[in-house]
Structures are given as C-alpha cells and as structure tokens.
Design a protein around this motif. Structure first.
Motif, PDB file in Angstrom:
ATOM      1  N   SER A 290      65.642  73.506  86.897  1.00  0.00           N
ATOM      2  CA  SER A 290      66.487  73.185  88.039  1.00  0.00           C
ATOM      3  C   SER A 290      66.225  74.090  89.234  1.00  0.00           C
ATOM      4  N   ALA A 291      65.577  75.208  89.026  1.00  0.00           N
ATOM      5  CA  ALA A 291      65.360  76.174  90.100  1.00  0.00           C
ATOM      6  C   ALA A 291      64.494  75.611  91.207  1.00  0.00           C
ATOM      7  N   ASN A 292      63.611  74.703  90.879  1.00  0.00           N
ATOM      8  CA  ASN A 292      62.727  74.130  91.890  1.00  0.00           C
ATOM      9  C   ASN A 292      63.344  72.921  92.575  1.00  0.00           C
ATOM     10  N   SER A 293      64.544  72.525  92.184  1.00  0.00           N
ATOM     11  CA  SER A 293      65.213  71.374  92.765  1.00  0.00           C
ATOM     12  C   SER A 293      66.205  71.835  93.828  1.00  0.00           C
ATOM     13  N   LEU A 294      66.651  70.891  94.636  1.00  0.00           N
ATOM     14  CA  LEU A 294      67.656  71.204  95.643  1.00  0.00           C
ATOM     15  C   LEU A 294      68.985  71.502  94.968  1.00  0.00           C
ATOM     16  N   SER A 295      69.750  72.395  95.557  1.00  0.00           N
ATOM     17  CA  SER A 295      71.063  72.747  95.049  1.00  0.00           C
ATOM     18  C   SER A 295      72.092  72.363  96.110  1.00  0.00           C
ATOM     19  N   PHE A 296      73.152  71.693  95.701  1.00  0.00           N
ATOM     20  CA  PHE A 296      74.145  71.226  96.646  1.00  0.00           C
ATOM     21  C   PHE A 296      75.527  71.701  96.254  1.00  0.00           C
ATOM     22  N   PRO A 297      76.425  71.801  97.231  1.00  0.00           N
ATOM     23  CA  PRO A 297      77.806  72.188  96.934  1.00  0.00           C
ATOM     24  C   PRO A 297      78.503  71.082  96.144  1.00  0.00           C
ATOM     25  N   ASP A 298      79.676  71.380  95.639  1.00  0.00           N
ATOM     26  CA  ASP A 298      80.447  70.380  94.910  1.00  0.00           C
ATOM     27  C   ASP A 298      80.641  69.140  95.765  1.00  0.00           C
ATOM     28  N   ARG A 299      80.591  67.997  95.115  1.00  0.00           N
ATOM     29  CA  ARG A 299      80.704  66.714  95.815  1.00  0.00           C
ATOM     30  C   ARG A 299      82.146  66.457  96.233  1.00  0.00           C
ATOM     31  N   THR A 300      82.352  66.297  97.518  1.00  0.00           N
ATOM     32  CA  THR A 300      83.683  65.985  98.041  1.00  0.00           C
ATOM     33  C   THR A 300      83.697  64.654  98.782  1.00  0.00           C
ATOM     34  N   HIS A 301      82.536  64.040  98.929  1.00  0.00           N
ATOM     35  CA  HIS A 301      82.424  62.761  99.634  1.00  0.00           C
ATOM     36  C   HIS A 301      81.770  61.735  98.723  1.00  0.00           C
TER      37      HIS A 301
ATOM     38  N   THR B 133      83.704  54.516 105.090  1.00  0.00           N
ATOM     39  CA  THR B 133      83.603  53.876 106.396  1.00  0.00           C
ATOM     40  C   THR B 133      82.595  54.647 107.250  1.00  0.00           C
ATOM     41  N   LEU B 134      82.219  54.073 108.376  1.00  0.00           N
ATOM     42  CA  LEU B 134      81.348  54.788 109.306  1.00  0.00           C
ATOM     43  C   LEU B 134      82.019  56.056 109.824  1.00  0.00           C
ATOM     44  N   GLU B 135      83.324  56.001 110.015  1.00  0.00           N
ATOM     45  CA  GLU B 135      84.058  57.185 110.458  1.00  0.00           C
ATOM     46  C   GLU B 135      83.978  58.281 109.395  1.00  0.00           C
ATOM     47  N   GLU B 136      84.180  57.902 108.135  1.00  0.00           N
ATOM     48  CA  GLU B 136      84.085  58.873 107.041  1.00  0.00           C
ATOM     49  C   GLU B 136      82.657  59.404 106.904  1.00  0.00           C
TER      50      GLU B 136
ATOM     51  N   ALA C 226      72.580  64.089 113.302  1.00  0.00           N
ATOM     52  CA  ALA C 226      72.598  63.171 114.443  1.00  0.00           C
ATOM     53  C   ALA C 226      72.347  61.737 113.990  1.00  0.00           C
ATOM     54  N   PHE C 227      71.426  61.562 113.077  1.00  0.00           N
ATOM     55  CA  PHE C 227      71.111  60.234 112.547  1.00  0.00           C
ATOM     56  C   PHE C 227      72.324  59.616 111.856  1.00  0.00           C
ATOM     57  N   MET C 228      73.019  60.408 111.052  1.00  0.00           N
ATOM     58  CA  MET C 228      74.150  59.885 110.287  1.00  0.00           C
ATOM     59  C   MET C 228      75.411  59.684 111.122  1.00  0.00           C
ATOM     60  N   THR C 229      75.524  60.355 112.249  1.00  0.00           N
ATOM     61  CA  THR C 229      76.731  60.231 113.074  1.00  0.00           C
ATOM     62  C   THR C 229      76.511  59.371 114.315  1.00  0.00           C
ATOM     63  N   GLY C 230      75.260  59.076 114.622  1.00  0.00           N
ATOM     64  CA  GLY C 230      74.928  58.412 115.873  1.00  0.00           C
ATOM     65  C   GLY C 230      75.580  57.065 116.082  1.00  0.00           C
ATOM     66  N   LYS C 231      75.507  56.191 115.092  1.00  0.00           N
ATOM     67  CA  LYS C 231      76.066  54.847 115.255  1.00  0.00           C
ATOM     68  C   LYS C 231      77.576  54.912 115.468  1.00  0.00           C
TER      69      LYS C 231
ATOM     70  N   SER D 181      87.609  51.107 109.145  1.00  0.00           N
ATOM     71  CA  SER D 181      88.274  50.480 107.999  1.00  0.00           C
ATOM     72  C   SER D 181      87.322  49.860 106.973  1.00  0.00           C
ATOM     73  N   GLU D 182      86.182  49.343 107.378  1.00  0.00           N
ATOM     74  CA  GLU D 182      85.291  48.663 106.441  1.00  0.00           C
ATOM     75  C   GLU D 182      84.445  49.667 105.671  1.00  0.00           C
ATOM     76  N   LYS D 183      84.525  49.585 104.346  1.00  0.00           N
ATOM     77  CA  LYS D 183      83.776  50.488 103.473  1.00  0.00           C
ATOM     78  C   LYS D 183      82.354  49.952 103.265  1.00  0.00           C
ATOM     79  N   ILE D 184      81.403  50.870 103.228  1.00  0.00           N
ATOM     80  CA  ILE D 184      80.012  50.522 102.962  1.00  0.00           C
ATOM     81  C   ILE D 184      79.441  51.509 101.947  1.00  0.00           C
ATOM     82  N   ASN D 185      78.330  51.114 101.333  1.00  0.00           N
ATOM     83  CA  ASN D 185      77.570  52.020 100.482  1.00  0.00           C
ATOM     84  C   ASN D 185      76.477  52.592 101.382  1.00  0.00           C
TER      85      ASN D 185
END
Length: 150
Positions: A37-48, A54-57, A77-82, A102-106
């Motif tokens: 696992s040391a060579n893989s990315l490490s991320f904080p606990d998942r909260t999202h 939604t796009l707002e979320e 910028a890419f993820m917040t731009g739209k 209001s509309e949820k997306i994957n």
C-alpha cells in the motif's frame, strides 16, 4: 474551454504533488503486510459520496478535497466549474440552479461518460484524457479504496 460535455481543459496533475501528499500522510513505520500500500495514494476518511450527489455538493466536496491536498487546483477548478457557471448565470446547458442543487448524479460515472466522449473527439493520448484518467482514479480510490481502477 467549455464544450457540450463540460469543462475539458484544466491543469495537468503533477506526479510530485501526489507523491508529496502520500509522503506527508504516510505512517513512519509500516509492517510488511502494508508495504504494498505504500506505493499507492493515501486519502483521508471518506466524507463524501461521489456516486450520489448534486452539482452543488460536488462543488463543496471538490473544495474539501483541494484543502486536504487530495486534488490539484486544476482538478478543483474542473470539478467546480460547471456549478460555478450555473450559479453565476442561473443555468448552463439546460441545467438550472434549482436542478444543480437538487438532482443527484453519479459523479464518477458521469466523468467516465464524458471521458469516452472526449476520447472519441480528441483521441486517447491527449493531455485532457490523461487528466480525466487521473481525476477519475483519485475519486475512485477516495470512494471505493485502493483497488479501484479508472
């Protein structure tokens, strides 16, 4: 640049930025069972939940991941731009502000669909395609763990 698929031109992700994040957050001593696992990315606990938001979320989650050092400024910028454009103008490409709140997306599946469309337009070796792969990989690892693949 904005096209019908969305924003497709953003900064390249620096490999050193990702490795610096891992180094900064890696445990000082690891057992042999965790060495892989040391060579893989490490991320904080998942909260999202990028499979149902939604796009707002999405915009708020991107801000959180940027502050935590998980994604680059360009990816932020890419993820917040739209959402930012919809918020500013009230709508974009048929999506209204009310829908963006209001509309949820994957998000991950949507990015994969957008990536397929970009590949058909730009070919498989463009910088945009590489950036899509990198961001999708980061979101999948964040969402599903280290064994996810883009």
């Amino acid at each position: 640049m904005i096209n019908p698929i969305g924003i497709t031109n953003y900064q390249s992700v620096s490999a050193t930025q990702s490795s610096q994040y891992v180094q900064k957050h890696a445990a000082p001593e690891m057992s042999d069972s965790h060495a892989e696992s040391a060579n893989s990315l490490s991320f904080p606990d998942r909260t999202h939940d990028f499979t149902n938001m939604t796009l707002e979320e999405q915009s708020k989650a991107a801000q959180d991941l940027y502050v935590q050092g998980v994604i680059s400024m360009g990816e932020h910028a890419f993820m917040t731009g739209k959402y930012g454009l919809i918020e500013h103008d009230g709508q974009l490409g048929g999506t209204t502000l009310a829908q963006a709140k209001s509309e949820k997306i994957n998000v991950i599946d949507t990015m994969k669909d957008n990536l397929a469309a970009v590949k058909s337009q730009a070919g498989g070796d463009s910088e945009v395609v590489k950036n899509y792969h990198s961001l999708i990989r980061k979101l999948e690892v964040y969402q599903f763990g280290l064994n996810a693949s883009a």
